[in-house]
Design an enzyme around this catalytic site. Structure first.
Site, mmCIF file in Angstrom:
data_model
loop_
_atom_site.group_PDB
_atom_site.id
_atom_site.type_symbol
_atom_site.label_atom_id
_atom_site.label_comp_id
_atom_site.label_asym_id
_atom_site.label_seq_id
_atom_site.Cartn_x
_atom_site.Cartn_y
_atom_site.Cartn_z
ATOM 1 N N ASP A 71 -8.122 4.295 -12.311
ATOM 2 C CA ASP A 71 -8.202 3.875 -10.939
ATOM 3 C C ASP A 71 -8.387 5.342 -10.082
ATOM 4 O OD1 ASP A 71 -5.557 4.443 -11.056
ATOM 5 O OD2 ASP A 71 -4.763 2.675 -10.228
ATOM 6 N N ASN A 87 4.848 -4.750 -7.602
ATOM 7 C CA ASN A 87 4.389 -6.324 -7.169
ATOM 8 C C ASN A 87 3.637 -6.760 -8.487
ATOM 9 O OD1 ASN A 87 2.165 -4.755 -7.119
ATOM 10 N ND2 ASN A 87 1.563 -5.357 -5.064
ATOM 11 N N HIS A 112 0.855 -5.289 -10.030
ATOM 12 C CA HIS A 112 -0.496 -4.601 -10.087
ATOM 13 C C HIS A 112 -0.684 -3.786 -11.335
ATOM 14 C CE1 HIS A 112 0.188 -1.093 -7.112
ATOM 15 N NE2 HIS A 112 0.357 -0.766 -8.408
ATOM 16 N N GLU A 172 -4.622 -5.817 -7.324
ATOM 17 C CA GLU A 172 -3.439 -6.235 -6.766
ATOM 18 C C GLU A 172 -3.310 -7.911 -6.999
ATOM 19 O OE1 GLU A 172 -1.320 -4.426 -5.552
ATOM 20 O OE2 GLU A 172 -2.192 -3.165 -3.740
HETATM 21 C C1 GLP Z 1 0.156 3.119 -8.818
HETATM 22 C C2 GLP Z 1 -1.139 3.082 -9.645
HETATM 23 C C3 GLP Z 1 -0.651 2.338 -11.021
HETATM 24 C C4 GLP Z 1 0.833 2.536 -11.451
HETATM 25 C C5 GLP Z 1 1.612 2.022 -10.445
HETATM 26 C C6 GLP Z 1 3.056 2.303 -10.680
HETATM 27 O O1 GLP Z 1 -0.129 2.852 -7.505
HETATM 28 N N1 GLP Z 1 -2.222 2.510 -9.251
HETATM 29 O O2 GLP Z 1 -1.557 2.403 -12.066
HETATM 30 O O3 GLP Z 1 1.123 2.005 -12.883
HETATM 31 O O4 GLP Z 1 1.276 2.319 -9.051
HETATM 32 O O5 GLP Z 1 3.425 3.436 -9.955
HETATM 33 P P1 GLP Z 1 4.686 4.229 -10.659
HETATM 34 O O6 GLP Z 1 4.565 4.488 -12.120
HETATM 35 O O7 GLP Z 1 4.964 5.334 -9.873
HETATM 36 O O8 GLP Z 1 6.007 3.018 -10.511
#
Ligand code: GLP
Length: 236
Positions: A63, A132, A134, A139
């Site tokens: 992404d 959440n 995602h 989402e």
């Molecule tokens: C981000 C990314 C995701 C990631 C998630 C968790 O917003 N878009 O690909 O897996 O949130 O982030 P973190 O690893 O900092 O908890």
């Protein structure tokens, strides 16, 4: 589905980096799907330390924020270069990240889907998960997109991700993400889940079944998915 519970974050990162190592050693032309976020940083560090040969490897990032210049230090393009790509021998032409600067988002999404297909699909997809549920930026919603798509970020994701920006208003409101279909078509998936903040979503995933309100639950439908979890996230 396999779930591997490891003592801590460091053990998790080593475990994940060993899987990536095996993948690219068994097929030096592997296609990898890669995540951003804080979770995979330790895995990237361990992979850099191993000094592996990435010269034949192709990567697809999950992404990218839409409308944020690549030069912004919060873009995922910037993240990947500064955390990983600048320190390995990958061919820059084999790096794929959705272009958050593309004037036409729909066109960019279609281009990205076509590029994944042209590369022969993803051999190993590495994932993190949002609190959440995602995946990438898919989402929780009434319906999930199978293909790469432009998403409106939820207020909760904007708030969670504001920790990386000066203020919440600076967090982009939309992003381009691979769809759940792109992700589920990967031959093999590993998902890294660590820390107390992820205990709840992990519990929900294993107790509530598959629901679009928790995109990560769709991974349970995949024939070769491994959850790599630390004791904290597992609720120990
Ligand atoms: C981000 C990314 C995701 C990631 C998630 C968790 O917003 N878009 O690909 O897996 O949130 O982030 P973190 O690893 O900092 O908890």
């Amino acid at each position: 589905m396999r779930k591997v519970v490891l003592k801590d974050y460091e053990e998790m990162c080593k475990y994940a980096s060993n899987i990536v190592e095996q993948q690219i050693k068994s097929n030096p032309k592997s296609v990898l799907g890669l995540p951003t976020g804080s979770t995979p940083i330790g895995m990237y560090r361990d992979l850099i330390r191993k000094n592996l040969d990435f010269s034949g490897v192709t990567t697809f990032n999950l992404d990218e924020y839409y409308g944020l210049p690549k030069s912004n230090d919060q873009s995922y393009d910037y993240f990947m270069r500064s955390m990983f790509f600048n320190y390995i021998n990958i061919d820059k032409n084999n790096i794929n990240i959705p272009n958050g600067e593309a004037p036409d988002a729909a066109e960019e999404c279609a281009r990205y889907d076509a590029a994944i297909i042209a590369a022969g699909g993803i051999d190993l997809q590495v994932l993190g998960v949002g609190v959440n549920g995602h995946i990438g930026f898919n989402e929780p919603a009434d319906a999930l997109s199978p293909t790469t798509n432009l998403v409106k970020l939820t207020p909760s994701t904007i708030e969670v991700n504001s920790r990386f920006f000066d203020k919440a208003e600076d967090v982009p409101k939309t992003a381009i993400t691979m769809g759940m279909g792109n992700i589920l078509q990967a031959k093999k998936i590993i998902i890294l889940v660590n820390g107390k903040s992820k205990t709840d979503i992990l519990k929900r995933t294993f107790s509530e079944g598959v629901t679009t309100q928790n995109p990560s639950s769709f991974l349970l439908l995949h024939p070769d998915v491994t959850y790599i979890v630390d004791e904290e996230a597992n609720g120990a």
